[in-house]
Design an enzyme around this catalytic site. Structure first.
Site, PDB file in Angstrom:
ATOM      1  N   LYS A 164      -5.725 -12.141 -20.202  1.00  0.00           N
ATOM      2  CA  LYS A 164      -4.412 -11.964 -20.819  1.00  0.00           C
ATOM      3  C   LYS A 164      -3.353 -12.701 -19.996  1.00  0.00           C
ATOM      4  CE  LYS A 164      -1.167  -8.327 -22.277  1.00  0.00           C
ATOM      5  NZ  LYS A 164      -0.869  -6.882 -22.233  1.00  0.00           N
ATOM      6  N   SER A 240      -0.089  -5.035 -26.485  1.00  0.00           N
ATOM      7  CA  SER A 240       0.266  -6.442 -26.368  1.00  0.00           C
ATOM      8  C   SER A 240      -0.925  -7.332 -25.984  1.00  0.00           C
ATOM      9  CB  SER A 240       1.369  -6.614 -25.316  1.00  0.00           C
ATOM     10  OG  SER A 240       0.965  -6.135 -24.052  1.00  0.00           O
ATOM     11  N   SER A 264      -1.668  -0.857 -24.508  1.00  0.00           N
ATOM     12  CA  SER A 264      -1.781  -2.279 -24.827  1.00  0.00           C
ATOM     13  C   SER A 264      -3.185  -2.847 -24.727  1.00  0.00           C
ATOM     14  CB  SER A 264      -0.850  -3.096 -23.915  1.00  0.00           C
ATOM     15  OG  SER A 264       0.496  -2.797 -24.201  1.00  0.00           O
TER      16      SER A 264
END
Length: 569
Positions: A164, A240, A264
């Site tokens: 990420k 996210s 997330s």
């Protein structure tokens, strides 16, 4: 002037003023998740292998693999022998076996990976924000040389792992989904988790897309595109860590790193039909993670299977001596997953007298297809393993959500607010600008009250764990929402939708509890549904063990995504 008039009304309408200013709490503030001294002693996990804190990642991974059942080398997606099994992702061990047998090399897989990323981008999936083909091929060549010598570093050697864009991984900048932060904050080294994976031979294949600065639940990013759900390209992947979840769901890599500050990791895992693990606060090191939220964010993993969640957890677990944590973790336990079905069936019980805690009013506050699928999964466990479900009540859940919001917002603005105002204001999406305006408005009274609420909620949850081992909930209150075309160029901040998607996820972050989302089926539109397990501190092995059982029991309900790449066939 306008914002000074609007913000107080927004805070009042969202009950922040009433909950955190007009209410009085007697508890002291708890500024960071901390667990009672006896918490580690209370975690008496069964059917586990314990590893010591100073174990190096390669040895830790070896121990994890020893906990897995023998590998069935002839398994493919549509398995003939096991009628219960309809679909599964290739596992880390499948990659390793392909390399060891000589059927494929890490270089060939890297080439297929690069082609898959390029094709997915042409389809508008927007899974990656950065990928350096030459770097990926260079890592793969080093891995191939090790296999040629018969000296792979671990089962992870040559396996593509995505990261990420909130986690430092050279040669990439860490942008947090922005266009400006990578220039303000230079990436000089790998994050500790990335170092651990590299030491095991993993090929770090690039940065996955994310909701800008983690300020949303859809995965819409106005700079790098909206990350689309592999099960339906018109749907959101979640935020996210949506890029990491969608990349795994699409088969582009078997595992990816994410960061979980408000669900997330688990939210996109649930929406994309993969496994999302968030360990206990302090179990893994946050060194090299973008400081968006110091006390609620934790590294996590997105994987296609529970066994890969164990392998990834084994590789990255372990705090550093200088990590800023209050409760230092005890030795990690790895679940003996080779016993998760046959041995527990013989005993008639799942790891002794396992008890699920269920707050029915909360559990049922989800869309009907989710509620039905989650009830079915729990019922299957009950029927086969005689597992007890204890009815509980968790007070002040809405107050906890608001306290988490004030905490994560205050920490984000304190960490990045000055840089944002100097370099990011004009370059940010509309949702980020609104978010920072709200975050900046929080005052010390609201922040302290939020930490008092953290103390209260820790007490409530500790009391529940005296009666049960795991709290069960749906992962999200709804399946993947439709992407709004008019939001793709400016970002989206929908607090109503966000509250529904985050409804069951806050305790894992605000209280630092371990939690895992495991896929259990689909709704009538074929969209994935996840079940969440929340454990007492340091009980990752128990969560992984139960998740493995649920994964097997619900395997016949799983379907492949519309967008799926096969790097091994």
């Amino acid at each position: 002037m306008t914002s000074s008039l609007i913000l107080p009304k927004l805070k009042k309408d969202n009950l922040i003023t009433k909950t955190l200013v007009e209410s009085k709490y007697d508890e002291p503030p708890m500024y960071i998740p901390q667990f009672p001294r006896e918490a580690a002693r209370l975690v008496q996990e069964q059917m586990v292998l314990q590893v010591q804190p100073d174990t190096v990642p390669t040895d830790s991974v070896v121990s994890a693999v020893r906990c897995l059942p023998p590998q069935a080398l002839d398994k493919v997606y549509n398995e003939v022998e096991d009628k219960q099994y309809s679909f599964r992702h290739w596992t880390i061990r499948d990659y390793a076996q392909a390399y060891i047998s000589g059927r494929l090399t890490p270089i060939q897989v890297a080439e297929r990976f690069i082609s898959a990323v390029e094709d997915s981008q042409n389809q508008g999936m927007n899974l990656f924000s950065a990928m350096d083909s030459r770097d990926v091929l260079a890592q793969a060549a080093e891995s191939a040389a090790r296999y040629k010598k018969g000296q792979p570093l671990s089962v992870l050697d040559g396996v593509p792992i995505a990261v990420k864009d909130e986690i430092d991984c050279l040669p990439y900048a860490t942008t947090g989904g922005t266009t400006w932060l990578g220039e303000v904050r230079q990436t000089k080294d790998d994050a500790q988790a990335v170092k651990c994976l590299r030491s095991c031979g993993a090929v770090m294949v690039g940065k996955t897309n994310m909701h800008e600065l983690g300020m949303g639940t859809t995965g819409i990013n106005p700079h790098y595109g909206a990350t689309r759900n592999p099960y339906d390209k018109t749907r959101a992947s979640g935020g996210s860590s949506g890029g990491s979840a969608a990349a795994v769901a699409a088969g582009i890599c078997p595992a990816a790193l994410g960061v979980d500050g408000g669900g997330s990791v688990r939210m996109p895992a649930g929406l994309c039909g993969v496994v999302g693990l968030k360990p206990t606060f302090g179990r893994t090191s946050n060194v090299g993670v973008l400081p968006l939220n110091w006390t609620v964010g934790m590294l996590g993993t997105l994987t296609g299977t529970v066994e890969d969640a164990l392998i990834m957890y084994a590789a990255i677990q372990g705090a550093l001596p200088h990590d800023h944590i209050v409760s230092f973790p005890p030795p990690a336990n790895f679940p003996l997953l080779m016993d998760s079905h046959e041995e527990t069936m013989r005993r008639g019980k799942l790891m002794g007298n396992l008890k699920f805690a269920k707050f029915s009013e909360w559990f049922n506050d989800s869309d009907e297809p989710i509620r039905k699928a989650c009830c079915r999964a729990v019922r299957l466990v009950q029927q086969l393993y005689d597992t007890q479900v204890v009815e509980v009540t968790i007070p002040e859940l809405e107050e906890m959500r608001l306290a988490h919001f004030v905490t994560i917002g205050s920490e984000c603005f304190t960490s990045l607010g000055m840089d944002y105002q100097q370099s990011g204001l004009e370059a940010s999406g509309g949702d980020v600008r609104v978010g920072f305006s709200i975050y900046e408005s929080f005052n010390s009274r609201e922040f302290i009250a939020a930490q008092q609420m953290r103390f209260r909620q820790m007490h409530y949850h500790n009391e529940i764990f005296k009666r049960a081992d795991i709290i069960i909930t749906p992962t999200t209150g709804a399946t993947a929402p439709l992407l709004r075309r008019n939001a793709e160029n400016c970002g989206e901040l929908d607090y109503g939708l966000g509250a529904k998607l985050m409804r069951f996820l806050i305790a894992g972050n605000f209280l630092g509890l371990p939690a895992i989302s495991v896929p259990i089926g689909h709704d009538e539109d074929g969209l994935p549904i996840g079940l969440q397990l929340i454990g007492r501190p340091w009980s990752e092995a128990t969560l992984l063990h139960v998740a493995a059982v649920i994964e097997r029991l619900c395997s016949s309900f799983r379907e492949p995504p519309d967008v799926l790449y096969d790097l091994l066939l």
